[in-house]
Motif scaffolding. Sequence first.
Motif, PDB file in Angstrom:
ATOM      1  N   VAL A 157     -10.882  84.673  42.149  1.00  0.00           N
ATOM      2  CA  VAL A 157      -9.927  83.968  40.835  1.00  0.00           C
ATOM      3  C   VAL A 157     -10.215  82.631  40.607  1.00  0.00           C
ATOM      4  O   VAL A 157     -10.829  81.861  39.563  1.00  0.00           O
ATOM      5  CB  VAL A 157      -8.135  84.905  41.149  1.00  0.00           C
ATOM      6  CG1 VAL A 157      -7.266  84.382  40.370  1.00  0.00           C
ATOM      7  CG2 VAL A 157      -8.323  85.957  41.051  1.00  0.00           C
ATOM      8  N   ARG A 158      -9.718  81.991  42.192  1.00  0.00           N
ATOM      9  CA  ARG A 158     -10.135  81.117  41.484  1.00  0.00           C
ATOM     10  C   ARG A 158     -10.433  79.966  43.226  1.00  0.00           C
ATOM     11  O   ARG A 158     -10.111  81.291  44.499  1.00  0.00           O
ATOM     12  CB  ARG A 158      -8.853  80.117  41.898  1.00  0.00           C
ATOM     13  CG  ARG A 158      -7.697  80.306  42.431  1.00  0.00           C
ATOM     14  CD  ARG A 158      -6.365  79.265  41.618  1.00  0.00           C
ATOM     15  NE  ARG A 158      -5.029  79.698  42.661  1.00  0.00           N
ATOM     16  CZ  ARG A 158      -4.399  80.336  42.505  1.00  0.00           C
ATOM     17  NH1 ARG A 158      -4.956  81.363  41.637  1.00  0.00           N
ATOM     18  NH2 ARG A 158      -3.778  80.676  43.245  1.00  0.00           N
ATOM     19  N   VAL A 159     -11.299  78.817  43.506  1.00  0.00           N
ATOM     20  CA  VAL A 159     -11.068  78.135  44.865  1.00  0.00           C
ATOM     21  C   VAL A 159     -10.173  77.404  45.256  1.00  0.00           C
ATOM     22  O   VAL A 159      -9.626  76.675  44.441  1.00  0.00           O
ATOM     23  CB  VAL A 159     -12.689  77.728  44.997  1.00  0.00           C
ATOM     24  CG1 VAL A 159     -12.940  77.073  46.557  1.00  0.00           C
ATOM     25  CG2 VAL A 159     -13.166  78.701  44.989  1.00  0.00           C
ATOM     26  N   GLU A 160      -9.294  77.747  45.878  1.00  0.00           N
ATOM     27  CA  GLU A 160      -7.961  77.163  46.345  1.00  0.00           C
ATOM     28  C   GLU A 160      -8.245  76.070  47.634  1.00  0.00           C
ATOM     29  O   GLU A 160      -8.992  76.485  49.115  1.00  0.00           O
ATOM     30  CB  GLU A 160      -7.512  78.369  46.911  1.00  0.00           C
ATOM     31  CG  GLU A 160      -5.611  76.853  47.372  1.00  0.00           C
ATOM     32  CD  GLU A 160      -4.877  78.157  47.086  1.00  0.00           C
ATOM     33  OE1 GLU A 160      -3.372  78.715  47.821  1.00  0.00           O
ATOM     34  OE2 GLU A 160      -4.377  78.907  45.660  1.00  0.00           O
ATOM     35  N   PRO A 161      -7.864  74.837  47.452  1.00  0.00           N
ATOM     36  CA  PRO A 161      -8.010  73.827  48.394  1.00  0.00           C
ATOM     37  C   PRO A 161      -6.671  74.266  49.547  1.00  0.00           C
ATOM     38  O   PRO A 161      -5.286  74.073  48.431  1.00  0.00           O
ATOM     39  CB  PRO A 161      -8.441  72.389  47.953  1.00  0.00           C
ATOM     40  CG  PRO A 161      -7.484  72.656  46.041  1.00  0.00           C
ATOM     41  CD  PRO A 161      -7.969  74.025  46.343  1.00  0.00           C
TER      42      PRO A 161
END
Length: 141
Positions: free
Chosen positions: A45-49
Amino acid sequence: MTTVDTTDDGVDPLAGGAPLFECAVDASVVAAVAVRAATGVPGVVRVEPGLVGLMGSGLRAARQRIRGLVPAPTEGARVEFEHADTVRVEVDVVISGQDQAAAVGRAVQRAVAGAVTEATGLAVTGVGVSIMDIVWDSAPR
């Protein structure tokens, strides 16, 4: 930052064995390639930091904006150079609840390793994938 020899065989016979030219590859470049590769994997879905990643990327983005540059996203990826030509990458992702976590993780590993090697010429010794969250109502890509 590491230096990568960009010649086919690494030496120029006319120059006494010296590389034809070299280019420097910064960790932020490798991270940007990793983030782009990871976000293209179906099920991501997304890359999350994490918190540390947010702070570091915020400072880097501010420096680049001051120079008039548009920074490539690097949040959610960490890079460690092991030798001059090898690198290890860690990526934090959020995945769809409609996909198998292990399958998405393996796909992210393959995509990141291939993209980093292709874009930089660096050998990837490992790609660690952390699944930070699962979004149950997100449709798979």
